[in-house]
Design a protein around this motif. Structure first.
Motif, mmCIF file in Angstrom:
data_model
loop_
_atom_site.group_PDB
_atom_site.id
_atom_site.type_symbol
_atom_site.label_atom_id
_atom_site.label_comp_id
_atom_site.label_asym_id
_atom_site.label_seq_id
_atom_site.Cartn_x
_atom_site.Cartn_y
_atom_site.Cartn_z
ATOM 1 N N ARG A 88 39.685 54.004 29.829
ATOM 2 C CA ARG A 88 41.038 54.126 30.270
ATOM 3 C C ARG A 88 40.934 53.442 31.665
ATOM 4 O O ARG A 88 42.031 52.964 31.960
ATOM 5 C CB ARG A 88 41.456 55.768 30.209
ATOM 6 C CG ARG A 88 42.678 56.079 30.580
ATOM 7 C CD ARG A 88 43.805 55.513 29.608
ATOM 8 N NE ARG A 88 45.007 55.278 30.203
ATOM 9 C CZ ARG A 88 45.536 54.221 30.423
ATOM 10 N NH1 ARG A 88 44.772 52.903 30.379
ATOM 11 N NH2 ARG A 88 46.614 54.222 30.895
ATOM 12 N N ALA A 89 40.111 54.056 32.531
ATOM 13 C CA ALA A 89 40.099 53.382 33.886
ATOM 14 C C ALA A 89 39.969 51.945 33.849
ATOM 15 O O ALA A 89 40.889 51.146 34.589
ATOM 16 C CB ALA A 89 39.009 53.917 34.549
ATOM 17 N N VAL A 90 39.564 51.365 33.332
ATOM 18 C CA VAL A 90 39.031 49.779 32.974
ATOM 19 C C VAL A 90 40.355 49.220 32.454
ATOM 20 O O VAL A 90 40.786 48.158 33.218
ATOM 21 C CB VAL A 90 37.746 49.339 32.322
ATOM 22 C CG1 VAL A 90 37.892 47.903 32.017
ATOM 23 C CG2 VAL A 90 36.490 50.009 32.956
ATOM 24 N N SER A 91 40.864 49.706 31.392
ATOM 25 C CA SER A 91 41.931 49.113 30.830
ATOM 26 C C SER A 91 43.249 49.393 31.673
ATOM 27 O O SER A 91 44.221 48.253 31.462
ATOM 28 C CB SER A 91 42.293 49.893 29.344
ATOM 29 O OG SER A 91 42.621 51.244 29.463
ATOM 30 N N GLY A 100 35.926 41.574 34.506
ATOM 31 C CA GLY A 100 35.786 42.749 34.011
ATOM 32 C C GLY A 100 34.818 43.481 35.016
ATOM 33 O O GLY A 100 34.624 44.616 35.025
ATOM 34 N N ALA A 101 33.681 42.823 35.672
ATOM 35 C CA ALA A 101 33.111 43.419 36.358
ATOM 36 C C ALA A 101 33.599 44.111 37.583
ATOM 37 O O ALA A 101 33.181 45.109 38.062
ATOM 38 C CB ALA A 101 31.949 42.395 36.984
ATOM 39 N N GLU A 102 34.359 43.317 38.212
ATOM 40 C CA GLU A 102 35.538 44.015 39.466
ATOM 41 C C GLU A 102 36.135 45.321 38.841
ATOM 42 O O GLU A 102 36.196 46.338 39.346
ATOM 43 C CB GLU A 102 36.585 43.122 39.905
ATOM 44 C CG GLU A 102 35.745 42.115 40.648
ATOM 45 C CD GLU A 102 36.579 40.949 41.060
ATOM 46 O OE1 GLU A 102 36.436 40.152 42.190
ATOM 47 O OE2 GLU A 102 37.588 40.494 40.300
ATOM 48 N N ARG A 103 36.694 45.380 37.511
ATOM 49 C CA ARG A 103 37.123 46.415 37.120
ATOM 50 C C ARG A 103 36.165 47.660 36.912
ATOM 51 O O ARG A 103 36.528 48.937 37.151
ATOM 52 C CB ARG A 103 38.105 46.307 35.665
ATOM 53 C CG ARG A 103 39.247 45.101 35.834
ATOM 54 C CD ARG A 103 40.211 44.955 34.868
ATOM 55 N NE ARG A 103 39.135 44.782 33.472
ATOM 56 C CZ ARG A 103 39.301 43.758 32.769
ATOM 57 N NH1 ARG A 103 40.269 42.629 32.907
ATOM 58 N NH2 ARG A 103 38.623 43.482 31.683
ATOM 59 N N MET A 104 34.949 47.305 36.299
ATOM 60 C CA MET A 104 34.000 48.205 36.118
ATOM 61 C C MET A 104 33.762 48.866 37.668
ATOM 62 O O MET A 104 33.515 50.013 37.795
ATOM 63 C CB MET A 104 32.804 47.690 35.677
ATOM 64 C CG MET A 104 32.927 47.398 34.173
ATOM 65 S SD MET A 104 32.810 48.937 33.195
ATOM 66 C CE MET A 104 31.301 49.439 33.403
ATOM 67 N N LEU A 183 43.306 43.314 47.067
ATOM 68 C CA LEU A 183 42.268 42.252 46.198
ATOM 69 C C LEU A 183 43.158 41.884 44.946
ATOM 70 O O LEU A 183 43.319 40.483 44.781
ATOM 71 C CB LEU A 183 41.065 43.028 45.659
ATOM 72 C CG LEU A 183 40.410 42.328 44.598
ATOM 73 C CD1 LEU A 183 39.671 40.891 45.565
ATOM 74 C CD2 LEU A 183 39.060 43.101 44.135
ATOM 75 N N ILE A 184 43.846 42.711 44.150
ATOM 76 C CA ILE A 184 44.845 42.181 43.176
ATOM 77 C C ILE A 184 46.010 41.228 43.624
ATOM 78 O O ILE A 184 46.269 40.135 43.234
ATOM 79 C CB ILE A 184 45.315 43.185 42.350
ATOM 80 C CG1 ILE A 184 44.345 44.081 41.620
ATOM 81 C CG2 ILE A 184 46.548 42.984 41.328
ATOM 82 C CD1 ILE A 184 44.809 45.590 41.245
#
Length: 189
Positions: A88-91, A100-104, A183-184
């Protein structure tokens, strides 16, 4: 395993018919306690609102099950319920331009904040306000030694004016989300 077996009124060896070891038992306990990420009641359009809601719900889980703070540290077996929280947090950060690594990493950063604030609250007890208690302890020290620590004395004086209001949760959460927003924003340009 011995203590769990005793509470259940069975032998330790009887438990091994159901779980191969302590790691699996702890994983099952975590799964049962936290459950899957709750269905989203209100659809938030933005990643920030989604992560605010996620962090608040995780905070509530750790407050209800403080033992889970110790049980969810380090490399370990994770079940589908726990993974649904991470999913849920990553999505929530999909379509932000983060890798993907930054989202994790963002999820790990938020979990760290939730854990830290929950651990502080646990240390002060159910009615405790960690900031007010720290302010009271440091206030006495600053009266005796404040001239050696002028910046700390000034900060504590300012905090006392807000009556030791516990602001660390919201302050930290918003600063983390502000950093992610910056960052985004750089990635979108």
């Amino acid at each position: 395993m011995h203590r769990v077996a005793a509470q259940l009124g069975v032998t330790k060896m009887a438990l091994y018919r159901y779980v191969p070891g302590k790691a699996e038992l702890v994983a099952l306990m975590v799964e049962a306690a936290i459950g899957p990420y709750p269905p989203v009641k209100v659809r938030h359009s933005g990643w920030r609102e989604q992560l605010e809601e996620w962090a608040g719900q995780l905070f509530d889980v750790f407050r209800r099950h403080p033992w889970a703070l110790d049980a969810t540290v380090g490399p370990r077996i994770m079940g589908p319920a726990e993974l649904s929280w991470l999913e849920r947090a990553v999505s929530a950060l999909d379509s932000t331009g983060l890798s993907g690594a930054e989202r994790m990493d963002a999820a790990a950063l938020l979990v760290g904040h939730v854990r830290g604030i929950t651990q502080q609250a646990r240390a002060t007890g159910p009615a405790g306000n960690p900031e007010a208690q720290l302010g009271a302890l440091l206030g006495d020290l600053m009266q005796a030694h404040g001239e050696r620590f002028p910046a700390l004395t000034a900060a504590l004086t300012s905090a006392a004016r807000s009556h030791g209001q516990d602001q660390a949760w919201e302050f930290g959460l918003q600063r983390i989300l502000d950093g992610l927003a910056a960052l985004i924003d750089r990635r979108v340009r």
